[in-house]
Design a protein around this motif. Sequence first.
Motif, PDB file in Angstrom:
ATOM      1  N   GLN A 381       0.822  -1.210   0.000  1.00  0.00           N
ATOM      2  CA  GLN A 381       0.000   0.000   0.000  1.00  0.00           C
ATOM      3  C   GLN A 381       0.860   1.266   0.000  1.00  0.00           C
ATOM      4  O   GLN A 381       0.502   2.268  -0.616  1.00  0.00           O
ATOM      5  N   SER A 382       1.994   1.203   0.669  1.00  0.00           N
ATOM      6  CA  SER A 382       2.914   2.345   0.684  1.00  0.00           C
ATOM      7  C   SER A 382       4.320   1.834   0.990  1.00  0.00           C
ATOM      8  O   SER A 382       4.510   0.680   1.387  1.00  0.00           O
ATOM      9  N   ARG A 383       5.300   2.705   0.823  1.00  0.00           N
ATOM     10  CA  ARG A 383       6.677   2.313   1.070  1.00  0.00           C
ATOM     11  C   ARG A 383       6.912   1.936   2.526  1.00  0.00           C
ATOM     12  O   ARG A 383       7.706   1.035   2.835  1.00  0.00           O
ATOM     13  N   PHE A 498      10.809   6.153  -7.407  1.00  0.00           N
ATOM     14  CA  PHE A 498      11.739   5.599  -6.432  1.00  0.00           C
ATOM     15  C   PHE A 498      11.918   4.135  -6.801  1.00  0.00           C
ATOM     16  O   PHE A 498      10.953   3.444  -7.156  1.00  0.00           O
ATOM     17  N   ALA A 499      13.143   3.633  -6.726  1.00  0.00           N
ATOM     18  CA  ALA A 499      13.385   2.226  -7.024  1.00  0.00           C
ATOM     19  C   ALA A 499      14.574   1.718  -6.231  1.00  0.00           C
ATOM     20  O   ALA A 499      15.552   2.444  -6.008  1.00  0.00           O
ATOM     21  N   ILE A 500      14.458   0.456  -5.792  1.00  0.00           N
ATOM     22  CA  ILE A 500      15.594  -0.255  -5.209  1.00  0.00           C
ATOM     23  C   ILE A 500      15.678  -1.585  -5.936  1.00  0.00           C
ATOM     24  O   ILE A 500      14.704  -2.338  -6.008  1.00  0.00           O
ATOM     25  N   GLN A 501      16.847  -1.868  -6.493  1.00  0.00           N
ATOM     26  CA  GLN A 501      17.021  -3.038  -7.343  1.00  0.00           C
ATOM     27  C   GLN A 501      18.201  -3.874  -6.858  1.00  0.00           C
ATOM     28  O   GLN A 501      19.271  -3.360  -6.546  1.00  0.00           O
ATOM     29  N   GLY A 502      17.965  -5.188  -6.787  1.00  0.00           N
ATOM     30  CA  GLY A 502      19.012  -6.138  -6.412  1.00  0.00           C
ATOM     31  C   GLY A 502      18.906  -7.371  -7.290  1.00  0.00           C
ATOM     32  O   GLY A 502      18.209  -7.378  -8.305  1.00  0.00           O
ATOM     33  N   ASP A 503      19.558  -8.442  -6.884  1.00  0.00           N
ATOM     34  CA  ASP A 503      19.545  -9.665  -7.679  1.00  0.00           C
ATOM     35  C   ASP A 503      18.165 -10.321  -7.710  1.00  0.00           C
ATOM     36  O   ASP A 503      17.788 -10.955  -8.694  1.00  0.00           O
ATOM     37  N   GLU A 504      17.388 -10.206  -6.629  1.00  0.00           N
ATOM     38  CA  GLU A 504      16.117 -10.910  -6.533  1.00  0.00           C
ATOM     39  C   GLU A 504      14.983 -10.208  -7.265  1.00  0.00           C
ATOM     40  O   GLU A 504      14.018 -10.834  -7.690  1.00  0.00           O
ATOM     41  N   GLY A 505      15.071  -8.886  -7.392  1.00  0.00           N
ATOM     42  CA  GLY A 505      13.986  -8.157  -8.028  1.00  0.00           C
ATOM     43  C   GLY A 505      14.133  -6.661  -7.836  1.00  0.00           C
ATOM     44  O   GLY A 505      15.187  -6.169  -7.405  1.00  0.00           O
ATOM     45  N   LEU A 507      11.817  -3.039  -6.567  1.00  0.00           N
ATOM     46  CA  LEU A 507      10.626  -2.412  -6.022  1.00  0.00           C
ATOM     47  C   LEU A 507      10.540  -0.987  -6.557  1.00  0.00           C
ATOM     48  O   LEU A 507      11.535  -0.250  -6.543  1.00  0.00           O
ATOM     49  N   ILE A 508       9.360  -0.621  -7.028  1.00  0.00           N
ATOM     50  CA  ILE A 508       9.177   0.665  -7.699  1.00  0.00           C
ATOM     51  C   ILE A 508       7.979   1.402  -7.114  1.00  0.00           C
ATOM     52  O   ILE A 508       6.923   0.827  -6.877  1.00  0.00           O
ATOM     53  N   GLU A 509       8.175   2.710  -6.905  1.00  0.00           N
ATOM     54  CA  GLU A 509       7.081   3.600  -6.514  1.00  0.00           C
ATOM     55  C   GLU A 509       7.034   4.759  -7.489  1.00  0.00           C
ATOM     56  O   GLU A 509       8.032   5.450  -7.691  1.00  0.00           O
ATOM     57  N   GLN A 510       5.903   4.959  -8.119  1.00  0.00           N
ATOM     58  CA  GLN A 510       5.740   6.068  -9.064  1.00  0.00           C
ATOM     59  C   GLN A 510       5.769   7.399  -8.322  1.00  0.00           C
ATOM     60  O   GLN A 510       5.077   7.588  -7.327  1.00  0.00           O
ATOM     61  N   TYR A 511       6.599   8.340  -8.832  1.00  0.00           N
ATOM     62  CA  TYR A 511       6.622   9.680  -8.244  1.00  0.00           C
ATOM     63  C   TYR A 511       5.500  10.533  -8.834  1.00  0.00           C
ATOM     64  O   TYR A 511       4.978  10.249  -9.924  1.00  0.00           O
ATOM     65  N   HIS A 512       5.158  11.603  -8.128  1.00  0.00           N
ATOM     66  CA  HIS A 512       4.051  12.473  -8.523  1.00  0.00           C
ATOM     67  C   HIS A 512       4.251  13.832  -7.847  1.00  0.00           C
ATOM     68  O   HIS A 512       5.163  14.021  -7.047  1.00  0.00           O
ATOM     69  N   TYR A 513       3.352  14.753  -8.169  1.00  0.00           N
ATOM     70  CA  TYR A 513       3.421  16.082  -7.538  1.00  0.00           C
ATOM     71  C   TYR A 513       2.326  16.276  -6.488  1.00  0.00           C
ATOM     72  O   TYR A 513       2.048  17.394  -6.076  1.00  0.00           O
ATOM     73  N   LEU A 523       6.178  14.449  -0.743  1.00  0.00           N
ATOM     74  CA  LEU A 523       5.334  13.820  -1.764  1.00  0.00           C
ATOM     75  C   LEU A 523       5.592  12.320  -1.895  1.00  0.00           C
ATOM     76  O   LEU A 523       4.732  11.578  -2.355  1.00  0.00           O
ATOM     77  N   GLY A 524       6.769  11.864  -1.536  1.00  0.00           N
ATOM     78  CA  GLY A 524       7.109  10.459  -1.706  1.00  0.00           C
ATOM     79  C   GLY A 524       6.485   9.561  -0.647  1.00  0.00           C
ATOM     80  O   GLY A 524       6.109   9.993   0.432  1.00  0.00           O
ATOM     81  N   GLY A 525       6.370   8.260  -0.977  1.00  0.00           N
ATOM     82  CA  GLY A 525       5.907   7.261  -0.022  1.00  0.00           C
ATOM     83  C   GLY A 525       4.411   7.157   0.120  1.00  0.00           C
ATOM     84  O   GLY A 525       3.924   6.501   1.040  1.00  0.00           O
ATOM     85  N   LYS A 526       3.645   7.770  -0.779  1.00  0.00           N
ATOM     86  CA  LYS A 526       2.190   7.769  -0.639  1.00  0.00           C
ATOM     87  C   LYS A 526       1.485   7.007  -1.771  1.00  0.00           C
ATOM     88  O   LYS A 526       0.266   6.988  -1.835  1.00  0.00           O
ATOM     89  N   ILE A 527       2.251   6.397  -2.641  1.00  0.00           N
ATOM     90  CA  ILE A 527       1.714   5.640  -3.771  1.00  0.00           C
ATOM     91  C   ILE A 527       2.090   4.165  -3.571  1.00  0.00           C
ATOM     92  O   ILE A 527       3.173   3.863  -3.066  1.00  0.00           O
ATOM     93  N   PRO A 528       1.225   3.215  -3.956  1.00  0.00           N
ATOM     94  CA  PRO A 528       1.558   1.796  -3.795  1.00  0.00           C
ATOM     95  C   PRO A 528       2.917   1.439  -4.397  1.00  0.00           C
ATOM     96  O   PRO A 528       3.310   1.959  -5.450  1.00  0.00           O
ATOM     97  N   LEU A 529       3.610   0.564  -3.701  1.00  0.00           N
ATOM     98  CA  LEU A 529       4.938   0.110  -4.120  1.00  0.00           C
ATOM     99  C   LEU A 529       4.783  -1.281  -4.746  1.00  0.00           C
ATOM    100  O   LEU A 529       4.209  -2.181  -4.136  1.00  0.00           O
TER     101      LEU A 529
END
Length: 574
Positions: A381-383, A498-505, A507-513, A523-529
């Motif tokens: 639901q969120s970060r 926002f994205a964190i990437q490693g060997d397993e996969g 995780l992405i969160e779309q940024y917005h205004y 503004l960050g952390g309020k969109i589903p990850l």
Amino acid sequence: MHKFCIVCINVVPEVVILQVEAKVVSSSMKMMKNDKMETKNETQENDAGKSAMEWYVKISASALAISLGILMIVISLPDISVIDVKWNTPLSQLGLALIISGLTYITFQHVFDRGNREFTESTVKDAVSDISQMLEEVEEQLNDLTKQNKILHGAFNNNIIQIYAKRSEGLQDIQDDIRKSNNVKIMGISLRAYFNPAEKSFVEMESVLDNISNNDERKIQILIINPNCEQAAIRAERESDEDFSNLNPYEESGLYSDVWQTIRYLSKKQKEGRVEAKVYNSAPSCFLVITDEHTYVEQYHYGIKRSGLVGGNFPLLKFPTTIKPGRKLNESTISEHLNGHFDYVWDDCHKRSLPLNYLLDLHMVGTSRSAWECGIVNIFQSRSIAKDRIKVLMKNEKKEIRLIGISLRDFFHAGNDYYTVLREISSNKHDDGNISIKALLLDPLCEQGVLRSQREEPGIERGNLYSEVVTSLRSIDRLKENGALIDVRLYQASTNCFAIQGDEGVLIEQYHYGSAEPDATILGGKIPLLEFHKKSPTFQEIKGHFDYIWDKASINIEEWRKSSGENIQQDNAY
């Protein structure tokens, strides 16, 4: 039951033959007695006749014991039994004992009589072998009969009135029941056997639907799988020759086309309150038909790998339909449970099934199949809710972690959620060396940085965004001094995600205004990850996105500090 008949066919003639032989021997003895042949003495002749008579009586008694044993076993069967059920097992065991005893005596007596009853050691061995073999055969056949008896007993107790080896064997009976029923419920995958014009049952089923449409007293409810749900794609892939891919898309599978053909056909036949059809989203559990008189059910399964259509290859069970509302759970019949199963999936709240117009008119595809095909393994639901998952990915990483964000304060500000984890993994050595970290932070002085800063803090030239980026850079300096392999650049491109990437996969969160709400300072952390696994196309896309910004739209820390005039001296308060 057929094996039981074989036993009777094999045993009874043998008994009759022995009885005839006994009569012949008896007659011969009588003739010998009547002939006026010279014998040593009259006493021997009387003894011979008496012995023959005794032998005949014993053979007859043995035959009678065998016959009684067979009769006892037959009347102890549950579907034939005329006595109290509790006596079935003792009676069948007594019958078995009589059969074995009679056969043993007859066989031994028959062998004993051969060769004028002059036995040698080899003859005795042969007799014992013959008896043992016969007893083993009888015991094996009677064991099979007992097993079949238990199966029949279980079916009888559960009110199963017929078992079809395959669904196709019961197809005509189902058709007959549907034709004469006022209320019908059908559940399956595509139900192509009834709604595909190429199938032999199509014409008859179409006639039934037309009749129900014009009859206020009749109603039919039909449930088929939603072709847009994950479970449909999983089942279709099982039936496919290979895993789905761009070269072998799910949309070209037999299941997908069959289900859509049924949907289009039934959409034309629907009539509210009479002919109704819906698609369900759950895993397909069974083929089910409920009519006024009978209920038919076939367990679904995923079958043997690459076996083609996996439905229709499991036994079809037939029950009487006995539905009585208000019955206690432990008193409910199988048909009541299955009727409850259908009604639960059918629900009128559109949670577990959907009307056909949702697919045809509203073009709703849902989320489960799309998530499965896109390689989405988690949706948070969120970060902040994904905190534990992100920590696990960081701790499990063995090579490189890639980060892209605004200030990445959660990772580089002391005391925040991931700072401790990042410090630990960056200082721990693995077999292949330390884990490297590559991070992209937004340049707070570039056009995109200023635009975002003004959205969060209107009128402030260098507000929180600027200070948070500077704090992150100072923290990175300290981590590098302690041996961490961290490479950081500041990007001047648009703030996409926002994205964190490693060997397993990844995780992405779309940024917005953000929204127009007053609390827009962060503004960050309020969109589903969303998390995508490493084999997903999105994983490679984000990797390319990161590499392009790193190479073409970013500068290193030293360049940024020179251009910004930022004082890079360590702050004692920090």
